[in-house]
Design a protein around this motif. Structure first.
Motif, PDB file in Angstrom:
ATOM      1  N   GLY A   1     -37.216 -19.074  12.835  1.00  0.00           N
ATOM      2  CA  GLY A   1     -36.728 -18.799  14.179  1.00  0.00           C
ATOM      3  C   GLY A   1     -36.723 -20.057  15.022  1.00  0.00           C
ATOM      4  N   ASP A   2     -35.691 -20.229  15.833  1.00  0.00           N
ATOM      5  CA  ASP A   2     -35.616 -21.384  16.715  1.00  0.00           C
ATOM      6  C   ASP A   2     -36.625 -21.193  17.853  1.00  0.00           C
ATOM      7  N   PRO A   3     -37.558 -22.144  18.042  1.00  0.00           N
ATOM      8  CA  PRO A   3     -38.600 -21.979  19.069  1.00  0.00           C
ATOM      9  C   PRO A   3     -38.069 -21.939  20.496  1.00  0.00           C
ATOM     10  N   SER A   4     -36.812 -22.347  20.697  1.00  0.00           N
ATOM     11  CA  SER A   4     -36.259 -22.328  22.054  1.00  0.00           C
ATOM     12  C   SER A   4     -35.755 -20.944  22.455  1.00  0.00           C
ATOM     13  N   VAL A   5     -35.651 -20.031  21.487  1.00  0.00           N
ATOM     14  CA  VAL A   5     -35.112 -18.698  21.750  1.00  0.00           C
ATOM     15  C   VAL A   5     -36.210 -17.783  22.280  1.00  0.00           C
ATOM     16  N   ARG A   6     -35.899 -17.067  23.337  1.00  0.00           N
ATOM     17  CA  ARG A   6     -36.835 -16.099  23.913  1.00  0.00           C
ATOM     18  C   ARG A   6     -36.239 -14.711  23.777  1.00  0.00           C
ATOM     19  N   LEU A   7     -36.968 -13.828  23.146  1.00  0.00           N
ATOM     20  CA  LEU A   7     -36.513 -12.463  22.965  1.00  0.00           C
ATOM     21  C   LEU A   7     -37.472 -11.499  23.639  1.00  0.00           C
ATOM     22  N   SER A   8     -36.920 -10.400  24.101  1.00  0.00           N
ATOM     23  CA  SER A   8     -37.776  -9.349  24.651  1.00  0.00           C
ATOM     24  C   SER A   8     -38.530  -8.684  23.504  1.00  0.00           C
ATOM     25  N   THR A   9     -39.539  -7.903  23.836  1.00  0.00           N
ATOM     26  CA  THR A   9     -40.300  -7.197  22.807  1.00  0.00           C
ATOM     27  C   THR A   9     -39.393  -6.281  22.002  1.00  0.00           C
TER      28      THR A   9
END
Length: 247
Positions: A127-135
């Motif tokens: 996974g790209d560490p810059s990506v933020r996903l909701s739960t």
């Protein structure tokens, strides 16, 4: 932070008795296993996954996962492997991974860039560490990845990896990794599993990558590990491609 499916897929691998790759942060040699659904003794008294690749292929062909119904395509690949002495063809191996990627695309994600090692072994994307996903997004992504990998890829991957990195079919995945190092000319035959485990203990204590007798980022080294069920994420020091599932 986006965490790829490795941990969840590892559970699926253990259920199926297989050894699959996949990144898992902070992984250590004791954190993954090649599995042992059928065992017998080797010439050295070591436990084996099966007596032969063909036996292993027959086991996987007969195996029925209670949650994930294997695709007809993967079943046909396993049957061809059985007919070929347990050997998965390169064409079927690539097709199994392409089906995994297409399954994710069909579920609305960007096609993942697989990690591909020098001898062609594939691994699940990081996974790209810059990506933020909701739960909710993270949970659904994990579910979808486990589904696609289980339905289209897991058993074919298991067989192909065994032929490459554990042709002795040992249940001891750490010995199989070291044997793979020897077979691929990556480490001298004097390098032992005990030394390998000792270096991992030191790495766990210090976090310093210089404790290893080998370059842990070397793609050949990582190929032997991945093919034996040990995918490692070295965090900021890692050099593998990453994946942004939504582009």
């Amino acid at each position: 932070m986006l965490r790829v499916v490795a941990g969840a897929v590892a559970c699926v691998c253990l259920v199926a008795g297989g050894g699959c790759g996949g990144a898992s942060g902070g992984a250590s040699p004791s954190s993954s296993s090649a599995g042992a659904s059928q065992q017998s003794s080797s010439r050295q008294g070591e436990e084996k996954i099966a007596s032969s690749l063909e036996e292993r292929a027959k086991f996987l062909l007969d195996y029925k996962d209670k949650e994930y119904a294997r695709s007809d395509e993967q079943t046909a690949m396993l049957q061809r492997a059985v007919d070929n002495g347990g050997v998965v063809s390169r064409a079927d191996y690539e097709a199994a991974w392409n089906n995994y990627k297409q399954c994710l695309v069909d579920k609305g994600y960007v096609a993942p860039q697989l990690v591909t090692y020098p001898n062609g072994i594939h691994d699940l994307p990081r996974g790209d560490p810059s990506v933020r996903l909701s739960t909710e997004q993270s949970k659904k992504l994990t579910q979808d990845e486990v589904y696609c990998y289980s339905v289209y890829t897991i058993n074919v991957n298991d067989l192909y990896n065994l032929a490459f990195a554990n042709d002795a079919l040992l249940t001891d995945s750490q010995q199989a990794i070291v044997d793979c190092f020897h077979k691929q000319g990556l480490m001298p035959v004097s390098y032992t599993k005990e030394q390998y485990l000792k270096e991992w203990d030191e790495y766990g204590e210090t976090g310093g990558m210089t404790v290893f007798s080998f370059d842990p980022l070397d793609m050949g080294i990582r190929e032997c590990q991945t093919a034996n069920g040990m995918g490692v994420d070295y965090g900021p020091n890692d050099n593998l491609p990453t994946w942004k599932p939504f582009g």
